[in-house]
Scaffold this motif. Structure first.
Motif, short mmCIF file in Angstrom:
data_model
loop_
_atom_site.label_atom_id
_atom_site.label_comp_id
_atom_site.label_asym_id
_atom_site.label_seq_id
_atom_site.Cartn_x
_atom_site.Cartn_y
_atom_site.Cartn_z
N GLN A 30 -57.85 53.52 35.62
CA GLN A 30 -56.65 54.31 35.86
C GLN A 30 -55.45 53.74 35.11
O GLN A 30 -54.68 54.49 34.49
CB GLN A 30 -56.34 54.36 37.36
N ARG A 31 -55.30 52.42 35.14
CA ARG A 31 -54.18 51.79 34.43
C ARG A 31 -54.29 51.99 32.93
O ARG A 31 -53.28 52.28 32.26
CB ARG A 31 -54.16 50.29 34.74
N ASP A 32 -55.49 51.86 32.37
CA ASP A 32 -55.67 52.05 30.94
C ASP A 32 -55.30 53.48 30.52
O ASP A 32 -54.68 53.68 29.46
CB ASP A 32 -57.12 51.76 30.54
N GLN A 88 -53.14 55.45 32.10
CA GLN A 88 -51.69 55.57 32.20
C GLN A 88 -51.01 54.91 31.01
O GLN A 88 -50.06 55.47 30.43
CB GLN A 88 -51.21 54.93 33.50
N ARG A 89 -51.46 53.73 30.62
CA ARG A 89 -50.84 53.03 29.49
C ARG A 89 -51.03 53.81 28.18
O ARG A 89 -50.13 53.84 27.34
CB ARG A 89 -51.44 51.63 29.37
N ASN A 96 -50.41 51.99 46.61
CA ASN A 96 -51.77 51.79 46.11
C ASN A 96 -52.43 50.59 46.78
O ASN A 96 -53.55 50.69 47.28
CB ASN A 96 -51.73 51.60 44.60
N VAL A 101 -59.36 50.77 39.31
CA VAL A 101 -57.92 50.77 39.04
C VAL A 101 -57.65 50.39 37.59
O VAL A 101 -56.68 50.87 36.99
CB VAL A 101 -57.20 49.83 40.02
N SER A 102 -58.49 49.55 37.00
CA SER A 102 -58.32 49.21 35.58
C SER A 102 -58.45 50.45 34.71
O SER A 102 -57.69 50.65 33.75
CB SER A 102 -59.35 48.16 35.15
N VAL A 134 -47.16 52.07 37.24
CA VAL A 134 -48.48 51.77 36.67
C VAL A 134 -49.18 50.77 37.59
O VAL A 134 -48.65 49.71 37.91
CB VAL A 134 -48.35 51.19 35.25
N VAL A 135 -50.37 51.14 38.02
CA VAL A 135 -51.05 50.37 39.06
C VAL A 135 -51.56 49.03 38.52
O VAL A 135 -51.89 48.91 37.35
CB VAL A 135 -52.22 51.18 39.64
N SER A 136 -51.64 48.05 39.40
CA SER A 136 -52.15 46.73 39.05
C SER A 136 -53.56 46.56 39.59
O SER A 136 -53.75 46.57 40.81
CB SER A 136 -51.24 45.63 39.63
N SER A 163 -47.17 52.04 43.25
CA SER A 163 -47.89 50.78 43.16
C SER A 163 -48.01 50.12 44.53
O SER A 163 -49.06 49.60 44.91
CB SER A 163 -47.18 49.84 42.19
#
Length: 242
Positions: A83-85, A87-88, A24, A80-81, A151-153, A21
Motif C-alpha cells: 500500500q505504501r509503495d 501511495q509513494r 491504521n 502495508v508495504s 502515507v502508512v508505515s 496513519s
C-alpha cells in the motif's frame, strides 16, 4: 481570515494530518489482539479437550502465540508495504506532472472543483489559490484522496499488530494455565468472550459505528471457534487417535 487563524472544529471530529496513519496502526492493533485471543484460545481449548495434562497445552499454546505473532506482523508488513509503495508512486507521479505540466495540472484541478458543483470562476480561483499555497497537496487530495502525511508505515502497522496479537494471546494462555483442571475450559471460555466483547466495542468506536452489532458478531464467532475446537479435541481423545 487572518493568516494564522485556524478553521473551527467540532468536538469529537478528527482533524489534522497523519490521521489515517494513526488509525491504521490502531485498527491493526485491535485486529491483532482479536486474532491472538481467538486463535490461541482455540488451540489451547482444543488440546484441553483431548487431554488434561498441562504440558501439551502449554507447548501448543506457546507455539501458537509466538508463531501467530510473527505471522501477524509479517503479513501486516507485506500488506502495508504494498500500500505504501503504491501511495509513494502516485505521489511521485503527481509531483513530476506538476513540474512538467503546471498549466495542464491547474486546469485539471479547476475541472475537478467544477465537477463538485462550483462555478467555473470560483473553481478557477480555488484551484489557483490552493496551487499557490501547496500545489502537490491540493492535487493529491482532490485527485487521489491521499495526503503525504497519511502515507502508512509498514513497520508501525506490523509492530502494533504483532504486539497486540501477543498481548491478546496471553489472556487465553493465562486462563487455561492458572485454574484447576476442572475449571480450565469454562474459565477460558468466559475470559475469551469477555475479551472479545471489549475488542468489538473498541473496533466499533474506531470505525465510528454502533458497538452492538459488531460486538455480537465477534463474540458469536469466537464462541463457535472455541466450541468446535473443544469438540474436535474430545473426539480425538475418545477415538483413541491421541
Amino acid at each position: 481570515m487572518a493568516a494564522d487563524a485556524r478553521p473551527p472544529t467540532h468536538p469529537g471530529e478528527p482533524h489534522g494530518s497523519g490521521l489515517a496513519s494513526r488509525l491504521n496502526w490502531l485498527r491493526a492493533g485491535v485486529l491483532g489482539a482479536n486474532d491472538g485471543i481467538v486463535s490461541v484460545a482455540a488451540v489451547v481449548v482444543g488440546v484441553a479437550g483431548a487431554t488434561s495434562d498441562l504440558s501439551p497445552i502449554l507447548v501448543a499454546g506457546v507455539a501458537a502465540l509466538v508463531g501467530g505473532a510473527i505471522s501477524m506482523g509479517l503479513g501486516e508488513y507485506v500488506s502495508v508495504s504494498s500500500q505504501r509503495d503504491t501511495q509513494r508512486a502516485l505521489i511521485a507521479k503527481e509531483r513530476a506532472e506538476l513540474e512538467s505540466l503546471p498549466d495542464e495540472e491547474l486546469e485539471e484541478l479547476t475541472a475537478l472543483y467544477e465537477g463538485k458543483g462550483l462555478s467555473r470562476e470560483t473553481a478557477a480561483r480555488v484551484a489557483s489559490e490552493l496551487t499557490s499555497h501547496d500545489a502537490l497537496t491540493a492535487h493529491l487530495e482532490a485527485e487521489l484522496g491521499i495526503n503525504e502525511a497519511d502515507v502508512v508505515s509498514p513497520w508501525q502497522a506490523a509492530g502494533a499488530s504483532a504486539l497486540a496479537f501477543f498481548i491478546g494471546a496471553a489472556l487465553p494462555m493465562l486462563a487455561i494455565l492458572l485454574p484447576p483442571a476442572e475449571l480450565r475450559v469454562p474459565v477460558t471460555f468466559v475470559a475469551v468472550l469477555v475479551a472479545l466483547s471489549l475488542t468489538g466495542v473498541v473496533s466499533a468506536r474506531l470505525g465510528d459505528s454502533h458497538w452492538l452489532r459488531p460486538t455480537v458478531r465477534i463474540v458469536i464467532g469466537g464462541a463457535i471457534a472455541l466450541a468446535v475446537t473443544f469438540l474436535i479435541g474430545m473426539l480425538l481423545d475418545t477415538s483413541g487417535v491421541v
